[in-house]
Design a protein around this motif. Sequence first.
Motif, PDB file in Angstrom:
ATOM      1  N   UNK A 481      -9.784   7.916  -4.903  1.00 28.35           N
ATOM      2  CA  UNK A 481      -9.950   7.880  -3.451  1.00 28.35           C
ATOM      3  C   UNK A 481      -8.967   6.933  -2.782  1.00 28.35           C
ATOM      4  N   UNK A 482      -7.855   6.625  -3.484  1.00 29.01           N
ATOM      5  CA  UNK A 482      -6.836   5.728  -2.939  1.00 29.01           C
ATOM      6  C   UNK A 482      -5.621   6.532  -2.460  1.00 29.01           C
ATOM      7  N   UNK A 483      -5.107   6.121  -1.299  1.00 31.97           N
ATOM      8  CA  UNK A 483      -3.934   6.774  -0.711  1.00 31.97           C
ATOM      9  C   UNK A 483      -2.925   5.703  -0.317  1.00 31.97           C
ATOM     10  N   UNK A 484      -1.674   6.108  -0.232  1.00 29.07           N
ATOM     11  CA  UNK A 484      -0.636   5.151   0.162  1.00 29.07           C
ATOM     12  C   UNK A 484       0.362   5.815   1.094  1.00 29.07           C
ATOM     13  N   UNK A 485       0.919   4.971   1.994  1.00 31.42           N
ATOM     14  CA  UNK A 485       1.905   5.443   2.968  1.00 31.42           C
ATOM     15  C   UNK A 485       3.100   4.499   2.938  1.00 31.42           C
ATOM     16  N   UNK A 486       4.306   5.071   2.870  1.00 32.95           N
ATOM     17  CA  UNK A 486       5.533   4.278   2.934  1.00 32.95           C
ATOM     18  C   UNK A 486       6.195   4.528   4.282  1.00 32.95           C
ATOM     19  N   UNK A 487       6.422   3.440   5.044  1.00 30.44           N
ATOM     20  CA  UNK A 487       7.107   3.554   6.336  1.00 30.44           C
ATOM     21  C   UNK A 487       8.324   2.638   6.316  1.00 30.44           C
ATOM     22  N   UNK A 488       9.353   3.032   7.073  1.00 30.00           N
ATOM     23  CA  UNK A 488      10.631   2.310   7.047  1.00 30.00           C
ATOM     24  C   UNK A 488      11.016   1.846   8.443  1.00 30.00           C
ATOM     25  N   UNK A 489      11.614   0.644   8.499  1.00 28.87           N
ATOM     26  CA  UNK A 489      12.131   0.140   9.755  1.00 28.87           C
ATOM     27  C   UNK A 489      11.116  -0.529  10.666  1.00 28.87           C
ATOM     28  N   UNK A 490       9.929  -0.849  10.138  1.00 27.72           N
ATOM     29  CA  UNK A 490       8.889  -1.512  10.933  1.00 27.72           C
ATOM     30  C   UNK A 490       8.827  -3.000  10.567  1.00 27.72           C
ATOM     31  N   UNK A 491       8.679  -3.855  11.600  1.00 25.23           N
ATOM     32  CA  UNK A 491       8.351  -5.257  11.343  1.00 25.23           C
ATOM     33  C   UNK A 491       6.952  -5.301  10.722  1.00 25.23           C
ATOM     34  N   UNK A 537       8.583  -5.405   2.666  1.00 26.92           N
ATOM     35  CA  UNK A 537       9.794  -5.958   2.054  1.00 26.92           C
ATOM     36  C   UNK A 537      10.811  -6.192   3.167  1.00 26.92           C
ATOM     37  N   UNK A 538      11.483  -7.355   3.236  1.00 25.03           N
ATOM     38  CA  UNK A 538      11.553  -8.422   2.227  1.00 25.03           C
ATOM     39  C   UNK A 538      10.600  -9.603   2.496  1.00 25.03           C
ATOM     40  N   UNK A 539       9.611  -9.391   3.425  1.00 23.08           N
ATOM     41  CA  UNK A 539       8.740 -10.508   3.798  1.00 23.08           C
ATOM     42  C   UNK A 539       7.892 -10.998   2.624  1.00 23.08           C
ATOM     43  N   UNK A 540       7.402 -10.093   1.776  1.00 25.46           N
ATOM     44  CA  UNK A 540       6.404 -10.469   0.777  1.00 25.46           C
ATOM     45  C   UNK A 540       6.847 -10.240  -0.667  1.00 25.46           C
ATOM     46  N   UNK A 541       8.061  -9.817  -0.859  1.00 27.99           N
ATOM     47  CA  UNK A 541       8.559  -9.622  -2.221  1.00 27.99           C
ATOM     48  C   UNK A 541      10.075  -9.612  -2.203  1.00 27.99           C
ATOM     49  N   UNK A 542      10.667  -9.831  -3.350  1.00 26.44           N
ATOM     50  CA  UNK A 542      12.119  -9.900  -3.452  1.00 26.44           C
ATOM     51  C   UNK A 542      12.758  -8.528  -3.656  1.00 26.44           C
ATOM     52  N   UNK A 543      12.020  -7.605  -4.225  1.00 26.24           N
ATOM     53  CA  UNK A 543      12.535  -6.248  -4.431  1.00 26.24           C
ATOM     54  C   UNK A 543      11.509  -5.239  -3.940  1.00 26.24           C
ATOM     55  N   UNK A 544      11.953  -4.071  -3.463  1.00 25.43           N
ATOM     56  CA  UNK A 544      11.022  -3.061  -2.944  1.00 25.43           C
ATOM     57  C   UNK A 544      10.009  -2.568  -3.960  1.00 25.43           C
ATOM     58  N   UNK A 545      10.381  -2.536  -5.250  1.00 26.30           N
ATOM     59  CA  UNK A 545       9.452  -1.992  -6.236  1.00 26.30           C
ATOM     60  C   UNK A 545       8.240  -2.899  -6.462  1.00 26.30           C
ATOM     61  N   UNK A 546       8.238  -4.126  -5.891  1.00 25.50           N
ATOM     62  CA  UNK A 546       7.071  -5.017  -5.979  1.00 25.50           C
ATOM     63  C   UNK A 546       6.076  -4.756  -4.851  1.00 25.50           C
ATOM     64  N   UNK A 547       6.455  -3.880  -3.929  1.00 25.43           N
ATOM     65  CA  UNK A 547       5.628  -3.655  -2.742  1.00 25.43           C
ATOM     66  C   UNK A 547       4.237  -3.133  -3.078  1.00 25.43           C
ATOM     67  N   UNK A 567      -8.275  -4.009   7.870  1.00 27.78           N
ATOM     68  CA  UNK A 567      -6.886  -4.043   7.444  1.00 27.78           C
ATOM     69  C   UNK A 567      -6.533  -5.474   7.070  1.00 27.78           C
ATOM     70  N   UNK A 568      -5.924  -5.659   5.918  1.00 25.39           N
ATOM     71  CA  UNK A 568      -5.533  -6.994   5.459  1.00 25.39           C
ATOM     72  C   UNK A 568      -4.037  -7.027   5.214  1.00 25.39           C
ATOM     73  N   UNK A 569      -3.389  -8.076   5.689  1.00 27.27           N
ATOM     74  CA  UNK A 569      -1.968  -8.274   5.463  1.00 27.27           C
ATOM     75  C   UNK A 569      -1.756  -8.995   4.147  1.00 27.27           C
ATOM     76  N   UNK A 570      -0.601  -8.760   3.547  1.00 28.61           N
ATOM     77  CA  UNK A 570      -0.258  -9.463   2.307  1.00 28.61           C
ATOM     78  C   UNK A 570      -0.214 -10.961   2.528  1.00 28.61           C
ATOM     79  N   UNK A 571       0.013 -11.388   3.763  1.00 26.35           N
ATOM     80  CA  UNK A 571       0.043 -12.807   4.066  1.00 26.35           C
ATOM     81  C   UNK A 571      -1.337 -13.447   3.878  1.00 26.35           C
ATOM     82  N   UNK A 572      -2.433 -12.673   4.068  1.00 29.26           N
ATOM     83  CA  UNK A 572      -3.780 -13.196   3.900  1.00 29.26           C
ATOM     84  C   UNK A 572      -4.120 -13.389   2.437  1.00 29.26           C
ATOM     85  N   UNK A 573      -3.428 -12.639   1.553  1.00 27.71           N
ATOM     86  CA  UNK A 573      -3.751 -12.704   0.139  1.00 27.71           C
ATOM     87  C   UNK A 573      -2.916 -13.740  -0.608  1.00 27.71           C
ATOM     88  N   UNK A 574      -1.951 -14.320   0.086  1.00 27.01           N
ATOM     89  CA  UNK A 574      -1.095 -15.319  -0.565  1.00 27.01           C
ATOM     90  C   UNK A 574      -1.848 -16.632  -0.747  1.00 27.01           C
TER      91      UNK A 574
END
Length: 574
Positions: A481-491, A537-547, A567-574
């Motif tokens: 029941x998990x889904x994922x979306x990849x978007x480009x060019x968004x802050x 990326x690049x806010x929360x990881x050094x390479x895209x494949x870590x996203x 909705x939780x941001x990766x910044x909350x999990x750091x």
Amino acid sequence: MSRLKNISIWLIWLSIFPTSMTYLYFAIEPNFTGYWVDIIAFAIIMCAVAYFPIQVGSITIFFINGVSFAVFLYFGLFAEIVLTQLALISLLIKIKLKKSEFYRIATNSTMLFLTSIFAAVVYYALGGTHGVLSLNTLDQIIPLVGYIVGSIVVNQVLLALIDIYVKGNKFTGIPSSLLVDSLVTAMIFPIGLILYILYLEIGLSAIFIVGFPAILLSVVISTYHKGQQINKYLHDTSNIGHELSKKLNVKDVLDTFVEKVHALIPMSYIYVYDITNSSRSMNMIRYVSDDETQHLQDISLEYGEGFAGQIYKEEIPKMLVKRSQLGKIENSEIPEEVNSAIGVPIMRKNLVVGVLVIASKRKYAYEKYHLMLLEILGNFLSVAIENARHYQSEKNKSQCDRLTGLYNYRYFTEHLESYAFDLQEKELDEELSIILFDLDSFKELNDTYGHEAGNEVLIELARRIEAFVGEQGLVARYGGEEFTVLIKGYKHHEAVDWAELLRAKIAQEPFKVTNHMLDHQDPIKIYVTASIGVATYPDHCETPDELIRQADRSMYVGAKRNGKNRVASAEEAI
């Protein structure tokens, strides 16, 4: 051509031909007493030769020029004009002009008449005479050369004028066809001289001795040229088959097919129908017209309806070359201006799966070899579509989730890795965000309503996500029941806001379920929520494949553990 221009062409003919012929008759006072059988024999030979013209590109070769030359030398200008005009009638009967092309009668008649007049004027100006000529002195040879050269030049000038006035083309200088026409004339006029000399020696028999071989030569060369043309068609048809075999989706197959066939076979329209045999219905899936401004609405035909429907029903190719034949078809989908049409069934495993139709505004536009070519092309199309569908099916199996139709986890990760590698190779920095979400309490939903109900929810959820994301990103089923979306060019904050809109869309609109385990059979509405994690990326990881790992962590740590449906941001999990 405009009606005014058509009328003007006929007025030019009327002002030149009848009056000039009347004047020539009274001025020359031709007398063919004792030669009528000979004149008729010449006329028969010229008409027979004209009935078998040899078309090489845009150049039409007539052996009548040679025969008419012999007539001119012995009987004079009036006889040559009359017989040439009769030969023109024979040619026009052969090519079967349609009503809109009747102006060609006037243009060709005027052109041949003026060519005869001007060539004769040159001949007379150089001292040429008629009757019995020895042709062994320079005084008699020079007029002959003048006649031949004058005939070529005048003919080319008149062709250029017709091209400018009738077809509206601009004059671009001396046409390249002049050399070809000169060579053809150099070949034909000696035949006329031979005929003339033999006629002086043995009389009527010479007409048949030279005339019949001329007819046979016309037939043989015309047949040979047609055979060469068919061989070229077959070669081009084979190339189309090879081209189609390279296409890996049905749209490309159809686009390539109509483009190549439209260039190969003369036509005004081409239709490709797909058949649903279970309902015996036909739907037009491709249509091309010479008139690019004409837009045709989708055509749907039933079994046996219209021209294409008859081909579907009878399962045999058809060729109709007259409007009267097309007019007998009830509920015909063919436009009124069409005068010729060919249709062939597209077969697969002895079953008609489609129909291919081409049509032309010309009468008698097609011959049997066109029908043969279209049958071959129909087979190529059938195989190419089947291969493209098989390829697409196998591709979907490896790339797409069978339940939802979304891309699967494997494709998603490969796409992300490939895109990341491309960015690295080009030394580009681009913001990439992954939105990963998991439906809350989905196990309870399955336990309460059944797995069929759960599948309905997943399918509907996939449709909603695709509609919401559109062209802005790539959607995949991550698993379960998990889904994922990849978007480009968004802050990152824009991606979080975007994910919040998606969360609200899932939570606020209930899912309608029909296959459930409740006692009643009525559809029910189920409200579902999702916990979402967002990483950029690049806010929360050094390479895209870590996203993916960062988004997954933010979903469980920041959303699931903090009450779900959020909705939780990766910044909350750091």
